[in-house]
Design a protein around this motif. Structure first.
Motif, PDB file in Angstrom:
ATOM      1  N   LEU A   1      11.647   3.427  89.544  1.00  0.00           N
ATOM      2  CA  LEU A   1      11.930   4.844  89.741  1.00  0.00           C
ATOM      3  C   LEU A   1      11.549   5.648  88.505  1.00  0.00           C
ATOM      4  O   LEU A   1      10.957   6.724  88.607  1.00  0.00           O
ATOM      5  CB  LEU A   1      13.424   5.023  90.045  1.00  0.00           C
ATOM      6  N   TRP A   2      11.876   5.124  87.322  1.00  0.00           N
ATOM      7  CA  TRP A   2      11.542   5.808  86.065  1.00  0.00           C
ATOM      8  C   TRP A   2      10.031   5.949  85.929  1.00  0.00           C
ATOM      9  O   TRP A   2       9.523   7.007  85.559  1.00  0.00           O
ATOM     10  CB  TRP A   2      12.136   5.028  84.898  1.00  0.00           C
ATOM     11  N   CYS A   3       9.300   4.872  86.238  1.00  0.00           N
ATOM     12  CA  CYS A   3       7.843   4.891  86.074  1.00  0.00           C
ATOM     13  C   CYS A   3       7.194   5.948  86.954  1.00  0.00           C
ATOM     14  O   CYS A   3       6.259   6.633  86.534  1.00  0.00           O
ATOM     15  CB  CYS A   3       7.261   3.524  86.412  1.00  0.00           C
ATOM     16  N   GLY A   4       7.667   6.076  88.167  1.00  0.00           N
ATOM     17  CA  GLY A   4       7.007   6.946  89.126  1.00  0.00           C
ATOM     18  C   GLY A   4       7.259   8.417  88.936  1.00  0.00           C
ATOM     19  O   GLY A   4       6.473   9.250  89.425  1.00  0.00           O
ATOM     20  N   TYR A   5       8.336   8.770  88.221  1.00  0.00           N
ATOM     21  CA  TYR A   5       8.707  10.179  88.181  1.00  0.00           C
ATOM     22  C   TYR A   5       8.927  10.746  86.775  1.00  0.00           C
ATOM     23  O   TYR A   5       8.618  11.906  86.541  1.00  0.00           O
ATOM     24  CB  TYR A   5       9.982  10.405  89.007  1.00  0.00           C
TER      25      TYR A   5
ATOM     26  N   CYS B   1       8.547   8.828  83.496  1.00  0.00           N
ATOM     27  CA  CYS B   1       7.922   8.175  82.359  1.00  0.00           C
ATOM     28  C   CYS B   1       6.904   9.124  81.716  1.00  0.00           C
ATOM     29  O   CYS B   1       6.130   9.779  82.429  1.00  0.00           O
ATOM     30  CB  CYS B   1       7.237   6.893  82.792  1.00  0.00           C
ATOM     31  N   PRO B   2       6.884   9.236  80.381  1.00  0.00           N
ATOM     32  CA  PRO B   2       5.902  10.130  79.743  1.00  0.00           C
ATOM     33  C   PRO B   2       4.467   9.852  80.168  1.00  0.00           C
ATOM     34  O   PRO B   2       3.668  10.788  80.298  1.00  0.00           O
ATOM     35  CB  PRO B   2       6.117   9.859  78.244  1.00  0.00           C
ATOM     36  N   GLN B   3       4.122   8.583  80.372  1.00  0.00           N
ATOM     37  CA  GLN B   3       2.764   8.269  80.800  1.00  0.00           C
ATOM     38  C   GLN B   3       2.464   8.896  82.159  1.00  0.00           C
ATOM     39  O   GLN B   3       1.389   9.471  82.371  1.00  0.00           O
ATOM     40  CB  GLN B   3       2.571   6.752  80.861  1.00  0.00           C
TER      41      GLN B   3
END
Length: 468
Positions: free
Chosen positions: A103-107, A109-111
């Motif tokens: 969830l963090w990666c998709g929405y 995450c700075p990247q």
């Protein structure tokens, strides 16, 4: 007999990167991604410019060894709060991953956030996906050079502004801005502005999905935190297979409807920022952004088929065809509840410690040059140095008290004033009449009491030496 000449073959251990031209997508999850972009970037770019009590609201002043967080001033002695924050972050990672995967990666995450911004700039300058593909294939013309130059110039300006803002969290950003205008930055400030700007430009402009696929360790160890009841982006194979390319042309044809709902339009692949086909099952490259869900839902609307061919679900739910209420009951399983309880407790401890924190610290250091000495009338005197740290935003005057031995007293001034958010070393002489106290070490206690705030006080233990 002549032997055949040996053949030489080259085995490449690295496959060249294939450019990914992600198609723009609109929908429920795309809107939420942009909400996260706005929230995170307003916080990042806005916080350094906020003022609090006449200073920068959020400032990590490494030179002065002070961290300002609105009304809280933290010193190196407050390292315990950083440890608690790291523990809270770790349990948050476990909890969010157990519930909804990356969830963090998709929405947030700075990247992901900066890649979304850089892709938006790219689309505004170079055009849609098909236009960008045509532009890259055509020879170098004035149009191509101008568009590429404009895009990279916009990327560089945005990246440098990002680097400037990053350094503004460690150096007062207003004075930093003046130094930039006058070109009087220090070497470390130049280094970090250029380094962070280069990292933003390289990661979001060039590397993009390679950061998520090869550089980020989260993609590698996420499988340890996943289980069959973790929410992930899934493709309903029972409903979608066998794929039916003609469904959009014959949605009412009985023969066509005997096939699956997937029309093999590849829209889910075209919008994927990491270039995977979610129909092949869960892959570690998937960042769970939901772009393929938005794309597939729009296609299903066009061919008059129900949404949800690609959706957030779990492995167990797909295998057992569970409804939404059953899915959520399984998502909040004992493992998740345990993580929630632990995380809630840790957050409560962290905030409780910050709220109850006394903005005054005292360290007592004995004078190593004189352990104990006898002065007039046989009085025993010990010399100490009080290191007083006023972490409050206002100056205070303190009364110094000492106790622990009968008739113990201070032979020096018992009041001291300390400016706001500063520390001061104060030498004090402590005396005990002849015959009082035991030979050797005696436990004593120093107390600091603010004159203007009766609730602001702190005590610290020490040892008073009586010669044998």
């Amino acid at each position: 007999m002549n032997k055949p000449a040996p053949t030489v073959s080259v085995i490449k251990m690295y496959a060249a990167r294939e450019e990914i031209y992600a198609r723009e997508v609109k929908g429920w999850y795309a809107n939420w991604r942009w909400v996260c972009v706005w929230l995170t970037q307003l916080a990042f770019y806005g916080l350094p410019w906020m003022s609090w009590n006449g200073r920068q609201a959020v400032l990590f002043d490494l030179g002065a060894r002070k961290f300002y967080l609105f009304g809280v001033v933290l010193w190196p002695q407050d390292f315990i709060y950083l440890a608690l924050l790291l523990i809270v972050s770790a349990f948050s990672l476990f909890l969010f991953t157990a519930i909804a995967g990356r969830l963090w990666c998709g929405y947030a995450c700075p990247q992901t956030v900066y890649t979304e911004i850089f892709m938006w700039i790219e689309r505004k300058i170079e055009g849609t996906r098909s236009a960008r593909m045509r532009l890259d294939k055509q020879p170098w013309t004035v149009e191509k050079i101008s568009k590429k130059t404009a895009k990279h110039l916009a990327w560089v300006v945005f990246a440098l502004w990002t680097g400037f803002t990053f350094v503004g969290f460690f150096t007062p950003i207003r004075s930093l801005g003046q130094e930039v205008i006058s070109l009087s930055l220090g070497p470390w400030e130049w280094f970090w502005i250029l380094f962070y700007g280069f990292a933003t430009y390289g990661n979001a402009g060039w590397l993009r999905e390679q950061v998520c696929m090869y550089m980020c360790p989260y993609a590698r160890f996420q499988s340890v935190m996943f289980d069959p009841d973790t929410l992930i982006v899934t493709y309903d194979q029972k409903r979608g297979e066998p794929r039916n390319k003609y469904a959009k042309l014959a949605v009412n044809d009985t023969t066509a409807r005997k096939q699956g709902d997937c029309i093999d339009c590849t829209m889910c692949v075209q919008v994927c920022p990491v270039g995977i086909d979610i129909r092949n099952g869960l892959q570690y490259e998937c960042i769970g952004c939901g772009a393929c869900i938005d794309a597939c839902d729009k296609v299903m609307d066009k061919v008059n088929l129900p949404r949800g061919l690609i959706r957030y679900s779990t492995d167990n739910a797909m295998a057992k065809q569970l409804n939404k209420s059953q899915i959520w009951r399984r998502v909040f399983r004992p493992r998740v509840l345990i993580y929630t309880v632990i995380l809630t407790a840790m957050v409560s401890v962290l905030f409780g410690a910050l709220v109850m924190r006394t903005p005054l610290k005292l360290d007592v250091i004995r004078d190593r040059g004189v352990m104990a000495r006898e002065v007039e009338d046989g009085i025993i005197e010990n010399v100490f140095r009080l290191q007083i740290m006023n972490t409050d935003e206002f100056a205070h005057r303190y009364i110094i008290k000492v106790r622990g031995i009968d008739s113990i007293s201070l032979a020096s001034d018992n009041e001291v004033e300390v400016d706001a958010t500063t520390s001061r070393a104060v030498p004090v002489r402590v005396r005990v009449p002849h015959g009082k106290g035991e030979k050797g070490s005696n436990k004593i206690e120093f107390e600091l009491q603010a004159v203007d705030r009766p609730d602001l006080n702190v005590t610290e233990k020490a040892v008073f030496i009586v010669p044998r």
